[in-house]
Design a protein around this motif. Structure first.
Motif, PDB file in Angstrom:
ATOM      1  N   LEU A 327       0.880  -1.161   0.000  1.00  0.00           N
ATOM      2  CA  LEU A 327       0.000   0.000   0.000  1.00  0.00           C
ATOM      3  C   LEU A 327       0.917   1.208   0.000  1.00  0.00           C
ATOM      4  O   LEU A 327       1.612   1.472   0.985  1.00  0.00           O
ATOM      5  CB  LEU A 327      -0.914   0.000   1.227  1.00  0.00           C
ATOM      6  CG  LEU A 327      -1.823   1.215   1.401  1.00  0.00           C
ATOM      7  CD1 LEU A 327      -2.817   1.331   0.244  1.00  0.00           C
ATOM      8  CD2 LEU A 327      -2.554   1.171   2.734  1.00  0.00           C
ATOM      9  N   THR A 328       0.944   1.954  -1.106  1.00  0.00           N
ATOM     10  CA  THR A 328       1.982   2.960  -1.291  1.00  0.00           C
ATOM     11  C   THR A 328       1.421   4.336  -1.616  1.00  0.00           C
ATOM     12  O   THR A 328       0.318   4.462  -2.160  1.00  0.00           O
ATOM     13  CB  THR A 328       2.950   2.547  -2.416  1.00  0.00           C
ATOM     14  OG1 THR A 328       2.218   2.415  -3.646  1.00  0.00           O
ATOM     15  CG2 THR A 328       3.638   1.237  -2.084  1.00  0.00           C
ATOM     16  N   ILE A 329       2.220   5.339  -1.281  1.00  0.00           N
ATOM     17  CA  ILE A 329       1.984   6.724  -1.680  1.00  0.00           C
ATOM     18  C   ILE A 329       3.037   7.060  -2.727  1.00  0.00           C
ATOM     19  O   ILE A 329       4.236   6.843  -2.495  1.00  0.00           O
ATOM     20  CB  ILE A 329       2.104   7.681  -0.480  1.00  0.00           C
ATOM     21  CG1 ILE A 329       1.109   7.293   0.619  1.00  0.00           C
ATOM     22  CG2 ILE A 329       1.901   9.127  -0.905  1.00  0.00           C
ATOM     23  CD1 ILE A 329       1.314   8.064   1.913  1.00  0.00           C
ATOM     24  N   ILE A 341      -2.567   7.275  -3.604  1.00  0.00           N
ATOM     25  CA  ILE A 341      -2.474   6.103  -2.736  1.00  0.00           C
ATOM     26  C   ILE A 341      -3.038   4.906  -3.493  1.00  0.00           C
ATOM     27  O   ILE A 341      -4.133   4.976  -4.057  1.00  0.00           O
ATOM     28  CB  ILE A 341      -3.243   6.313  -1.421  1.00  0.00           C
ATOM     29  CG1 ILE A 341      -2.722   7.556  -0.678  1.00  0.00           C
ATOM     30  CG2 ILE A 341      -3.132   5.086  -0.528  1.00  0.00           C
ATOM     31  CD1 ILE A 341      -3.532   7.911   0.554  1.00  0.00           C
ATOM     32  N   LYS A 342      -2.313   3.800  -3.476  1.00  0.00           N
ATOM     33  CA  LYS A 342      -2.773   2.622  -4.219  1.00  0.00           C
ATOM     34  C   LYS A 342      -2.271   1.352  -3.539  1.00  0.00           C
ATOM     35  O   LYS A 342      -1.133   1.299  -3.066  1.00  0.00           O
ATOM     36  CB  LYS A 342      -2.253   2.670  -5.660  1.00  0.00           C
ATOM     37  CG  LYS A 342      -2.705   1.497  -6.526  1.00  0.00           C
ATOM     38  CD  LYS A 342      -2.119   1.586  -7.940  1.00  0.00           C
ATOM     39  CE  LYS A 342      -2.543   0.399  -8.793  1.00  0.00           C
ATOM     40  NZ  LYS A 342      -1.972   0.473 -10.158  1.00  0.00           N
ATOM     41  N   TYR A 343      -3.150   0.348  -3.497  1.00  0.00           N
ATOM     42  CA  TYR A 343      -2.738  -0.985  -3.065  1.00  0.00           C
ATOM     43  C   TYR A 343      -2.510  -1.845  -4.307  1.00  0.00           C
ATOM     44  O   TYR A 343      -3.391  -1.969  -5.159  1.00  0.00           O
ATOM     45  CB  TYR A 343      -3.794  -1.634  -2.171  1.00  0.00           C
ATOM     46  CG  TYR A 343      -3.398  -3.030  -1.752  1.00  0.00           C
ATOM     47  CD1 TYR A 343      -2.439  -3.230  -0.775  1.00  0.00           C
ATOM     48  CD2 TYR A 343      -3.956  -4.150  -2.362  1.00  0.00           C
ATOM     49  CE1 TYR A 343      -2.036  -4.499  -0.405  1.00  0.00           C
ATOM     50  CE2 TYR A 343      -3.569  -5.435  -2.001  1.00  0.00           C
ATOM     51  CZ  TYR A 343      -2.609  -5.602  -1.019  1.00  0.00           C
ATOM     52  OH  TYR A 343      -2.213  -6.858  -0.664  1.00  0.00           O
ATOM     53  N   ASP A 344      -1.322  -2.435  -4.418  1.00  0.00           N
ATOM     54  CA  ASP A 344      -0.948  -3.251  -5.571  1.00  0.00           C
ATOM     55  C   ASP A 344      -0.710  -4.680  -5.090  1.00  0.00           C
ATOM     56  O   ASP A 344       0.358  -4.993  -4.554  1.00  0.00           O
ATOM     57  CB  ASP A 344       0.301  -2.683  -6.234  1.00  0.00           C
ATOM     58  CG  ASP A 344       0.643  -3.388  -7.546  1.00  0.00           C
ATOM     59  OD1 ASP A 344       0.029  -4.439  -7.823  1.00  0.00           O
ATOM     60  OD2 ASP A 344       1.509  -2.893  -8.276  1.00  0.00           O
ATOM     61  N   LYS A 345      -1.696  -5.533  -5.269  1.00  0.00           N
ATOM     62  CA  LYS A 345      -1.639  -6.878  -4.694  1.00  0.00           C
ATOM     63  C   LYS A 345      -0.610  -7.780  -5.352  1.00  0.00           C
ATOM     64  O   LYS A 345      -0.336  -8.870  -4.844  1.00  0.00           O
ATOM     65  CB  LYS A 345      -3.016  -7.534  -4.756  1.00  0.00           C
ATOM     66  CG  LYS A 345      -3.595  -7.695  -6.145  1.00  0.00           C
ATOM     67  CD  LYS A 345      -5.009  -8.240  -6.068  1.00  0.00           C
ATOM     68  CE  LYS A 345      -5.658  -8.331  -7.444  1.00  0.00           C
ATOM     69  NZ  LYS A 345      -7.067  -8.800  -7.355  1.00  0.00           N
ATOM     70  N   VAL A 346      -0.018  -7.356  -6.468  1.00  0.00           N
ATOM     71  CA  VAL A 346       1.017  -8.179  -7.097  1.00  0.00           C
ATOM     72  C   VAL A 346       2.423  -7.667  -6.780  1.00  0.00           C
ATOM     73  O   VAL A 346       3.415  -8.261  -7.211  1.00  0.00           O
ATOM     74  CB  VAL A 346       0.823  -8.253  -8.628  1.00  0.00           C
ATOM     75  CG1 VAL A 346      -0.517  -8.881  -8.962  1.00  0.00           C
ATOM     76  CG2 VAL A 346       0.957  -6.878  -9.271  1.00  0.00           C
ATOM     77  N   ASP A 347       2.516  -6.579  -6.027  1.00  0.00           N
ATOM     78  CA  ASP A 347       3.826  -6.042  -5.654  1.00  0.00           C
ATOM     79  C   ASP A 347       4.367  -6.826  -4.457  1.00  0.00           C
ATOM     80  O   ASP A 347       3.666  -7.612  -3.823  1.00  0.00           O
ATOM     81  CB  ASP A 347       3.705  -4.553  -5.329  1.00  0.00           C
ATOM     82  CG  ASP A 347       5.001  -3.803  -5.559  1.00  0.00           C
ATOM     83  OD1 ASP A 347       6.041  -4.466  -5.765  1.00  0.00           O
ATOM     84  OD2 ASP A 347       4.979  -2.557  -5.520  1.00  0.00           O
TER      85      ASP A 347
END
Length: 588
Positions: A327-329, A341-347
């Motif tokens: 979960l990144t800014i 702000i975004k959650y990237d479930k493959v990161d």
């Protein structure tokens, strides 16, 4: 003339390349250059400015306010009846004494203050803005912090004196906006990229900061002083008796960045471990504050490659435990037209274990399955292993759907209540264990709870922070009510028995359910003075009865958890749903 300049700003904002921004100064300067045509036109206006610099500055700011007020239209967020207790309340002023108590306050309950923090937005609620730059909007976790405090004082005759008070955390930005008496800070988290970038610039030029300083998440104590916190700014010192805000706490000038809402006391030493995440490098720094709060005894940049929105940190006897989840800014992503702000479930996701006073090179990183974790239950050492217990979900509830999608439908679908068959488990939060072997590098992961209940907002007996604990407590999500409201509502409490793993490898659970359409917020454990067992004490929480539109405080015996509350205290004011609570034992 002005319209041409505004169009120029919009084009410049959209045309910037992410690779051209590497520092905050470059980011600010590029945005400022976008506004040079407008600033140049202001300089040509036939206005004779008085010579003193303070008057020139004041006049320039008023011109910027005029420009902002004419270009940006504030719009109230729509609110459903089922969301009414998420709405703000007014300050009540002086404390109000309470006589309406069902049951009995235990005689060995400690004197002190039960206090809870939470968002209470000014001017009637959350806002969006509309302009030629596009739209921007507050997200549901924003809103100025308001403290709700319940004071317990045992008189000489053995009777309890109970009073209630609420008050905003008066950050500098709250005082600025109250002085103008109108919505002024442009929303700067969710929305169209040009709208957010122009909000950054106009907020910065007018107020000296790109966004509001909220302090709406938690309350903690260190060295006999009390602080309200949210990780976008420094903590605000609070007079616990009056709830007056005393100002920023920057550890005597040695901490100059955001400060976590969940710092942790070091077992044994009494030092305080904190962290600060920032959208610009260094993305993550950790600090250790002396027991007497007078100095920062250690600080390290952990050299993160991204700004992970890390909400919590763990401590053991020897280590700090760090979460780096996807979960990144990302300001570069925002400038390129994506979400801030975004959650990237493959990161990637990883957990770091570092010596108390270590640096980036001393962190032992463990790669783990990607997930979203906001709150740690506890961390401790067991032989060669460091154990982390936390609540884990498949995706993040923050910030919400991509801009432009229907928020209610997006949240509602993810709170569907039948997770035994085919449902979206994105927000279903379960207790989880990571066992990190410091000798071999091996990681073992498993769920500690099943699919009967989604839960979060953990609490333990804080005397066990950093040690192996037998019990934990949490708020349980009412999935039906949450789906109906499109917002999280907590319909009960859970007690987790970590010493008992007999039920299908899950921990034994006990539940304390509230009546229908009654939901809790800010639950915390209150240890019994002189208690001999870890769970000697009570869980206290604010609840709101949506049928009667009435708020109460409920005290539950932690050792007789499924029984009726020992005391129910009627409150003189509605308490909106919020975030974290704490009980502070003090003599009033």
């Amino acid at each position: 003339m002005a319209a041409c300049n505004i169009k120029a700003i919009q084009v410049n904002c959209c045309a910037q390349k992410p690779s051209s921004i590497t520092t905050f100064e470059q980011f600010k300067n590029q945005l400022l250059s976008s506004f040079k045509p407008f600033i140049g036109d202001l300089q040509k206006l036939p206005i004779k400015l008085p010579a003193p610099h303070s008057i020139i500055k004041k006049t320039s700011i008023e011109l910027l306010h005029t420009f902002t007020d004419s270009v940006f239209q504030f719009i109230d967020h729509e609110s459903l009846p089922s969301q009414s207790n998420f709405g703000p309340v007014e300050e009540i002023g002086e404390p109000i004494y309470i006589n309406d108590v069902q049951g009995t306050i235990p005689s060995d309950f400690p004197d002190g203050v039960y206090i809870r923090n939470g968002p209470n937005p000014l001017f009637g609620g959350f806002k969006s803005t509309k302009s030629m730059f596009g739209r921007s909007s507050h997200i549901w976790v924003e809103g100025e912090g308001m403290l709700h405090a319940l004071y317990f004082k045992k008189e000489s005759d053995g009777k309890w004196s109970i009073s209630y008070k609420n008050k905003h955390v008066e950050t500098e930005t709250l005082k600025m906006e109250k002085q103008r008496n109108t919505p002024s800070f442009l929303p700067a988290i969710e929305g169209d990229s040009p709208a957010i970038l122009s909000a950054y610039l106009l907020n910065f030029l007018r107020f000296g900061t790109v966004n509001k300083l909220l302090s709406n998440t938690s309350v903690f104590e260190h060295s006999g002083k009390f602080y309200a916190a949210a990780e976008n700014h420094l903590p605000q010192e609070i007079d616990i008796q009056t709830l007056n805000t005393l100002g920023n706490w920057d550890v005597n000038g040695s901490w100059n960045r955001p400060f976590t809402a969940h710092p942790k006391k070091v077992p044994g030493s009494g030092e305080l471990v904190t962290m600060g995440v920032n959208a610009m490098k260094p993305f993550f720094e950790i600090g250790v504050i002396s027991e007497d709060e007078s100095k920062l005894v250690h600080k390290a940049d952990l050299k993160f490659e991204r700004c992970s929105l890390c909400h919590d940190i763990g401590v053991t006897m020897r280590y700090n435990v760090i979460l780096d989840f996807p979960l990144t800014i990302d300001i570069k992503r925002l400038v390129n037209g994506g979400p801030l702000i975004k959650y990237d479930k493959v990161d990637y996701a990883r957990i770091g274990v570092m010596p108390r006073y270590g640096d980036a090179d001393s962190v032992r990183w463990f790669q783990v399955e990607p997930c979203c974790v906001f709150h740690i239950i506890n961390t401790y050492e067991d032989g060669d292993e460091v154990i982390l217990w936390a609540f884990r979900a498949m995706e993040s509830i923050i910030p919400g759907p991509d801009f432009g999608l229907n928020k209610f439908e997006w949240f509602s679908s993810r709170f569907k209540n039948d997770c035994h068959t085919n449902c979206d488990e994105s927000f279903f939060s379960r207790a989880y264990e990571w066992r990190l072997n410091m000798k071999t590098g091996e990681v073992k992961e498993r769920f500690l709870t099943g699919k009967l209940d989604s839960m979060d907002f953990p609490m333990i007996n804080e005397n066990l922070t950093g040690f192996k604990n037998k019990y934990g407590f949490a708020q349980t999500v009412d999935l039906d009510a949450s789906s109906f409201a499109g917002m999280p509502k907590y319909g009960g409490l859970a007690k987790l028995h970590f010493g008992d793993m007999k039920q299908q490898d899950y921990v034994k659970m006990e539940y304390h359910k509230f009546p229908e359409n009654t939901f809790c917020t800010g639950a915390t454990f209150v240890a019994k003075p002189g208690g001999t067992e870890e769970d000697d004490g009570w869980v206290i929480t604010f609840v709101h009865d949506e049928h009667l539109n009435m708020s109460r405080a409920v005290i539950v015996d932690a050792r007789n958890f499924t029984s009726e509350p020992v005391a129910i205290i009627a409150l003189p004011s509605r308490v909106p749903y919020g975030f974290h609570g704490a009980f502070i034992s003090i003599t009033l």
